[in-house]
Design an enzyme around this catalytic site. Structure first.
Site, PDB file in Angstrom:
ATOM      1  CG  ASP A  18      -2.052   0.945   1.124  1.00  0.00           C
ATOM      2  OD1 ASP A  18      -2.314   1.453   0.013  1.00  0.00           O
ATOM      3  OD2 ASP A  18      -2.716   1.213   2.152  1.00  0.00           O
ATOM      4  CG  HIS A  35       0.682   2.276  -9.364  1.00  0.00           C
ATOM      5  ND1 HIS A  35       0.388   1.914  -8.076  1.00  0.00           N
ATOM      6  CD2 HIS A  35      -0.388   2.994  -9.796  1.00  0.00           C
ATOM      7  CE1 HIS A  35      -0.800   2.387  -7.740  1.00  0.00           C
ATOM      8  NE2 HIS A  35      -1.293   3.053  -8.769  1.00  0.00           N
ATOM      9  CG  LEU A 129       9.452 -17.523  -3.617  1.00  0.00           C
ATOM     10  CD1 LEU A 129       9.262 -17.448  -2.093  1.00  0.00           C
ATOM     11  CD2 LEU A 129      10.053 -16.205  -4.116  1.00  0.00           C
TER      12      LEU A 129
HETATM   13  C1  FPP Z   1      -1.582   0.294  -3.459  1.00  0.00           C
HETATM   14  O1  FPP Z   1      -1.157   1.629  -3.420  1.00  0.00           O
HETATM   15  C2  FPP Z   1      -0.988  -0.403  -4.583  1.00  0.00           C
HETATM   16  C3  FPP Z   1      -1.678  -0.849  -5.682  1.00  0.00           C
HETATM   17  C4  FPP Z   1      -3.133  -0.680  -5.842  1.00  0.00           C
HETATM   18  C5  FPP Z   1      -0.978  -1.467  -6.810  1.00  0.00           C
HETATM   19  C6  FPP Z   1       0.144  -2.379  -6.434  1.00  0.00           C
HETATM   20  C7  FPP Z   1       0.935  -2.645  -7.651  1.00  0.00           C
HETATM   21  C8  FPP Z   1       2.287  -2.657  -7.726  1.00  0.00           C
HETATM   22  C9  FPP Z   1       3.178  -2.535  -6.561  1.00  0.00           C
HETATM   23  C10 FPP Z   1       2.979  -2.781  -9.017  1.00  0.00           C
HETATM   24  C11 FPP Z   1       2.761  -4.001  -9.817  1.00  0.00           C
HETATM   25  C12 FPP Z   1       2.852  -5.287  -9.088  1.00  0.00           C
HETATM   26  C13 FPP Z   1       3.361  -6.426  -9.602  1.00  0.00           C
HETATM   27  C14 FPP Z   1       3.238  -7.699  -8.874  1.00  0.00           C
HETATM   28  C15 FPP Z   1       4.054  -6.441 -10.885  1.00  0.00           C
HETATM   29  P1  FPP Z   1      -2.246   2.765  -3.616  1.00  0.00           P
HETATM   30  O2  FPP Z   1      -2.238   3.200  -5.014  1.00  0.00           O
HETATM   31  O3  FPP Z   1      -3.563   2.285  -3.097  1.00  0.00           O
HETATM   32  O4  FPP Z   1      -1.645   3.877  -2.700  1.00  0.00           O
HETATM   33  P2  FPP Z   1      -2.455   4.992  -1.911  1.00  0.00           P
HETATM   34  O5  FPP Z   1      -3.180   4.278  -0.798  1.00  0.00           O
HETATM   35  O6  FPP Z   1      -1.372   5.869  -1.416  1.00  0.00           O
HETATM   36  O7  FPP Z   1      -3.381   5.649  -2.871  1.00  0.00           O
END
Ligand code: FPP
Length: 242
Positions: A18, A35, A129
């Site tokens: 997150d 991201h 893994l």
């Molecule tokens: C949460 O942060 C994160 C996500 C919704 C996306 C997670 C994706 C990645 C880390 C990249 C791709 C992953 C892989 C496995 C290739 P948020 O956007 O909700 O953050 P915020 O709460 O600050 O808005």
């Protein structure tokens, strides 16, 4: 504390990654930059797992609720998943990592679904893994899907209702065949489970860390694992019984 100083991590760690959006916004950059940076952390954390003794890593990459985000952000995330598969499949295979995707694939673009299946097939025999990536995943949806499957089996006379026990429920979920998580980590200071592994995390320990996901390095990871190693997991018993 560095990753090399943690001798034996928990067998299964699950992470709610997150804070990507907030990380970017705090730097005056578009949310999607967070991201992009988040993918780098995924690579780093996955690489750190084998030497930490972790056998399964589950990453929450996209929730069933994330479909409600602005179209542009959803598109960027789908592209990042594609790119991750293309760029990482060889290295993950060489690292002996088995990749599985959990979630409702029917909502995903067809080409991405195909790429996910190909990655799963290519890495199916790997054993060092298991990397489970939750995409379009929601635990309530997963449980509903699994219960429908069991109800169907009862309706067809394949099983009787009293054969539905905890193992049968576990076996009807997307995570069938994978042990439950020992530790669930959430980054960015939020303390919620957000519809992640609701059934599987029944006895998991939880760790909430302040770093946003793009700042969560292998050294932070090792710190969390070290403090997990100091906890006593009693599973409802008392210390003297362990
Ligand atoms: C949460 O942060 C994160 C996500 C919704 C996306 C997670 C994706 C990645 C880390 C990249 C791709 C992953 C892989 C496995 C290739 P948020 O956007 O909700 O953050 P915020 O709460 O600050 O808005």
């Amino acid at each position: 504390m560095t990753s090399s100083e943690v001798r034996q991590g928990p067998p299964h760690v699950a992470i709610i990654m997150d804070g990507n959006g907030r990380w970017a916004e705090a730097r005056g950059r578009p949310r999607t930059d967070g991201h992009h940076r988040g993918v780098e952390r995924v690579r780093e954390i996955v690489k750190a797992c084998p030497e930490l003794g972790i056998k399964t890593l589950t990453l929450f990459a996209f929730s069933s609720e994330n479909w409600n985000r602005p179209n542009y952000e959803v598109k960027v995330l789908m592209s990042l998943f594609r790119r991750y598969i293309v760029r990482e499949v060889d290295e993950l295979d060489t690292m002996d990592v088995r990749v599985r995707f959990i979630g409702d694939r029917t909502r995903l673009p067809r080409d991405l679904r195909r790429m996910m299946s190909q990655m799963e097939e290519r890495t199916a025999a790997n054993a060092r893994l298991t990397l489970q990536v939750a995409v379009s995943y929601g635990a309530r949806d997963e449980i509903v899907h699994g219960m429908r499957h069991l109800a169907q089996q009862v309706a067809e006379g394949r099983i009787t209702p009293d054969q539905i026990d905890a193992d049968a429920v576990s076996g009807a979920l997307f995570t069938a065949g994978v042990d439950d998580p020992d530790l669930v980590i959430r980054t960015s200071g939020e303390m919620r489970i957000s519809n992640f592994l609701l059934w599987q995390a029944a006895y998991a320990e939880f760790a909430f860390v302040d770093e946003c996901w793009p700042d969560f390095t292998a050294d932070h990871f090792a710190d969390v694992l070290r403090s997990f190693g100091q906890r006593e997991r009693r599973f409802g018993k008392i210390s003297a019984q362990l």
